[in-house]
Structure formats: C-alpha cells, structure tokens
Design an enzyme around this catalytic site. Structure first.
Site, PDB file in Angstrom:
ATOM      1  N   ASN A   1     -47.147  -5.055  12.167  1.00  0.00           N
ATOM      2  CA  ASN A   1     -47.887  -4.137  11.300  1.00  0.00           C
ATOM      3  C   ASN A   1     -49.372  -4.391  11.524  1.00  0.00           C
ATOM      4  O   ASN A   1     -49.907  -5.393  11.064  1.00  0.00           O
ATOM      5  CB  ASN A   1     -47.503  -4.373   9.834  1.00  0.00           C
ATOM      6  CG  ASN A   1     -48.336  -3.541   8.879  1.00  0.00           C
ATOM      7  OD1 ASN A   1     -48.951  -2.558   9.277  1.00  0.00           O
ATOM      8  ND2 ASN A   1     -48.357  -3.937   7.616  1.00  0.00           N
TER       9      ASN A   1
ATOM     10  N   LYS B   1     -51.836  -2.891  10.281  1.00  0.00           N
ATOM     11  CA  LYS B   1     -52.667  -2.564   9.121  1.00  0.00           C
ATOM     12  C   LYS B   1     -53.864  -1.715   9.593  1.00  0.00           C
ATOM     13  O   LYS B   1     -53.717  -0.920  10.515  1.00  0.00           O
ATOM     14  CB  LYS B   1     -53.075  -3.824   8.367  1.00  0.00           C
ATOM     15  CG  LYS B   1     -51.847  -4.659   7.977  1.00  0.00           C
ATOM     16  CD  LYS B   1     -52.154  -5.746   6.983  1.00  0.00           C
ATOM     17  CE  LYS B   1     -50.881  -6.505   6.629  1.00  0.00           C
ATOM     18  NZ  LYS B   1     -51.093  -7.495   5.563  1.00  0.00           N
TER      19      LYS B   1
ATOM     20  N   HIS C   1     -45.279  -0.817   1.328  1.00  0.00           N
ATOM     21  CA  HIS C   1     -45.934  -2.091   1.604  1.00  0.00           C
ATOM     22  C   HIS C   1     -46.695  -2.547   0.360  1.00  0.00           C
ATOM     23  O   HIS C   1     -47.197  -1.735  -0.416  1.00  0.00           O
ATOM     24  CB  HIS C   1     -46.888  -1.947   2.794  1.00  0.00           C
ATOM     25  CG  HIS C   1     -47.401  -3.250   3.307  1.00  0.00           C
ATOM     26  ND1 HIS C   1     -48.450  -3.916   2.707  1.00  0.00           N
ATOM     27  CD2 HIS C   1     -46.990  -4.035   4.335  1.00  0.00           C
ATOM     28  CE1 HIS C   1     -48.681  -5.043   3.361  1.00  0.00           C
ATOM     29  NE2 HIS C   1     -47.808  -5.147   4.343  1.00  0.00           N
TER      30      HIS C   1
ATOM     31  N   GLU D   1     -49.538  -3.587  -0.109  1.00  0.00           N
ATOM     32  CA  GLU D   1     -50.901  -3.073  -0.215  1.00  0.00           C
ATOM     33  C   GLU D   1     -50.907  -1.630  -0.704  1.00  0.00           C
ATOM     34  O   GLU D   1     -51.820  -1.218  -1.430  1.00  0.00           O
ATOM     35  CB  GLU D   1     -51.605  -3.218   1.145  1.00  0.00           C
ATOM     36  CG  GLU D   1     -51.860  -4.671   1.484  1.00  0.00           C
ATOM     37  CD  GLU D   1     -51.999  -4.963   2.966  1.00  0.00           C
ATOM     38  OE1 GLU D   1     -52.151  -6.150   3.308  1.00  0.00           O
ATOM     39  OE2 GLU D   1     -51.945  -4.017   3.781  1.00  0.00           O
TER      40      GLU D   1
ATOM     41  N   GLU E   1     -41.489  -9.246   1.486  1.00  0.00           N
ATOM     42  CA  GLU E   1     -42.824  -9.800   1.715  1.00  0.00           C
ATOM     43  C   GLU E   1     -43.334 -10.417   0.420  1.00  0.00           C
ATOM     44  O   GLU E   1     -43.827  -9.706  -0.455  1.00  0.00           O
ATOM     45  CB  GLU E   1     -43.787  -8.730   2.235  1.00  0.00           C
ATOM     46  CG  GLU E   1     -43.655  -7.360   1.576  1.00  0.00           C
ATOM     47  CD  GLU E   1     -44.875  -6.483   1.787  1.00  0.00           C
ATOM     48  OE1 GLU E   1     -45.655  -6.758   2.700  1.00  0.00           O
ATOM     49  OE2 GLU E   1     -45.048  -5.538   1.013  1.00  0.00           O
TER      50      GLU E   1
ATOM     51  N   GLY F   1     -51.617 -13.814   3.938  1.00  0.00           N
ATOM     52  CA  GLY F   1     -53.052 -14.028   4.120  1.00  0.00           C
ATOM     53  C   GLY F   1     -53.672 -15.019   3.156  1.00  0.00           C
ATOM     54  O   GLY F   1     -54.883 -15.067   3.002  1.00  0.00           O
TER      55      GLY F   1
ATOM     56  N   SER G   1     -46.191 -13.934   6.321  1.00  0.00           N
ATOM     57  CA  SER G   1     -46.976 -14.753   7.260  1.00  0.00           C
ATOM     58  C   SER G   1     -46.089 -15.509   8.246  1.00  0.00           C
ATOM     59  O   SER G   1     -46.188 -16.731   8.389  1.00  0.00           O
ATOM     60  CB  SER G   1     -47.886 -15.730   6.506  1.00  0.00           C
ATOM     61  OG  SER G   1     -48.852 -15.031   5.761  1.00  0.00           O
TER      62      SER G   1
END
Length: 250
Positions: free
Chosen positions: A9, A11, A95, A97, A167, A173, A212
């Site tokens: 991904n 992003k 996702h 985000e 996730e 991150g 991650s």
C-alpha cells in the site's frame, strides 16, 4: 490451501520516475518460483502507469479506495468501472486512515466492499483497533463490529471474493509492533467469525496482517496459522524490503 498475498500500500507517495524504478526493481527481483501472490496498490493517478509497467509480469495492481457510487456528480471520486479500466483487480476499502480522517463508518466500508465485488474487483477489507481500544480490552469487539458489517451485507458467494486485512492502528508507523502471537490471536478470532457465517468460507478467506510487517519480522508473522500474508506500508516503497518480505514466504 490459502495462497499467501503480499500487498503493498503506497498510500499518498510516488512519482512517475520513482514508481517506474520501484516497479521495475520489484519485477526483476521476484523469485523465479514463489508461493506468494504479489500486489501493489498505488494512488489513482498512477494506476495506468502500473498497468503499463506490470502488464507482462505476475504482479497485480490495485487501488486504495473507491466510490460507493457507480457514476455521476461525485466530484473527486473514483468509480469501480474506472479502476477496472486501469486493469485493477483489487481495491483497499476501510483502511484505518480512511476511517479516521474521512469518518468512514463500518456501514460505508461494507457498501464499498459490496460495490467492489459487484464490479468484479476483490476488496481488501481493513479492520483494526486503536491503542486506546486495545488497552481497554475492546479489540475483538471493535474488529468484530467492523467485519460484521461486511458479513451482514454480502452474500456467502460474494464473500468468497474478499480479502480481510487486520491492521492494529497502534502498530502502524509508531514503532510498536504486535507480537506474532498477538496478531495470530486476532486473525484466529476473525476467521472464527467468518466461519460462523459459513464454515467453508472461514477456511478459505485470506486474512492479511497490516501492522508494520518488515523484512526482520515477516517470516515469523507469516509462520502463524491464520496469517495469510501482509498489507505492507512503508516497506512497500523500498524494493529491497518489499522483495525480502516476498522472499520470506515459505
């Protein structure tokens, strides 16, 4: 047997020049024989470039989101038909985000998954909990509700064409990483939830880990019984790291 899927991904990263180098290096570096399927999910402006560079390769490409609408006056949105025109086979939906920054609800994510499947795309449905939810003992409740919305809206036949990605938001991150056993526990819970809808479905749906995954932890994570691959963020932008994760698949 569920095949392993290693999905990158990107992003909101990339440029025409950087993408061409990255994609060319990934294609050149793929193992001659691998039990993994490989996917890159690029920003929408670069999907046609992915089609150009990857067309003759075993690497699939996909998008990072799609509209719940088929067409019309929805400025800035991208439809499933447009993604298919760019040769996409997959699309990420829900996702963390998108959920956090764009207030996407469980129901909207489920509707996007349905739109993708109806169009012939395979949605990678993301679920995951925040650090606050994890520390509050709400992990199963949160990811269960996120997945339930999809299981309730799609038929068993449609659900055969989805991928689930777990996730843990707190491990993306942040430098924090779920241990392989912590990840496995949630994957097992999700698989049981799918199996409650349909036993055969529970055994066949791929569930990826998206917290991650890196070259140094990929092999151990991928050795877990219910982890069927990875949804890779930062490491997907470096060909050596991404290829190392693909190489960790046994």
């Amino acid at each position: 047997m569920r095949r392993t899927l290693i999905a990158g991904n990107w992003k909101m990263n990339g440029s025409f020049a950087a993408n061409r180098s990255l994609l060319t290096e990934i294609v050149a570096g793929l193992p001659a024989s691998s039990s993994a399927d490989v996917l890159v999910c690029a920003p929408a402006p670069y999907l046609a470039q992915c089609a150009d560079v990857l067309a003759a390769s075993p690497v699939a490409w996909g998008a990072q989101d799609l509209s719940v609408h088929a067409q019309g006056a929805y400025t800035g949105e991208v439809s499933a038909a447009m993604l298919l025109d760019c040769g996409c086979r997959y699309v990420i939906v829900g996702h963390s985000e998108r959920r956090a920054y764009h207030a996407e609800s469980d129901q909207l994510v489920a509707q996007k998954a349905l739109r993708a499947v109806e169009a012939g795309l395979k949605p990678v449905v993301c679920v995951g909990e925040t650090l606050e939810q994890r520390e509050g003992g709400q992990t199963n409740q949160v990811v269960g509700a996120q997945l339930d919305a999809v299981l309730a809206l799609l038929t068993v036949e449609q659900l055969r064409n989805i991928v689930v990605a777990y996730e843990p938001v707190w491990a993306i991150g942040t430098g924090k990483t779920a241990t392989p056993q912590m990840a496995q526990d949630v994957h097992a819970f999700l698989r049981q939830q799918i199996a409650a809808k349909d036993q055969e479905l529970g055994a066949s749906v791929q569930i990826l880990y998206g917290g991650s995954m890196k070259p140094d932890n990929a092999a151990e994570l991928l050795s877990m019984a219910d982890i069927d691959g990875g949804l890779i963020g930062g490491a997907a932008l470096k060909s050596a790291d991404f290829l190392a994760i693909v190489g960790a698949v046994k």
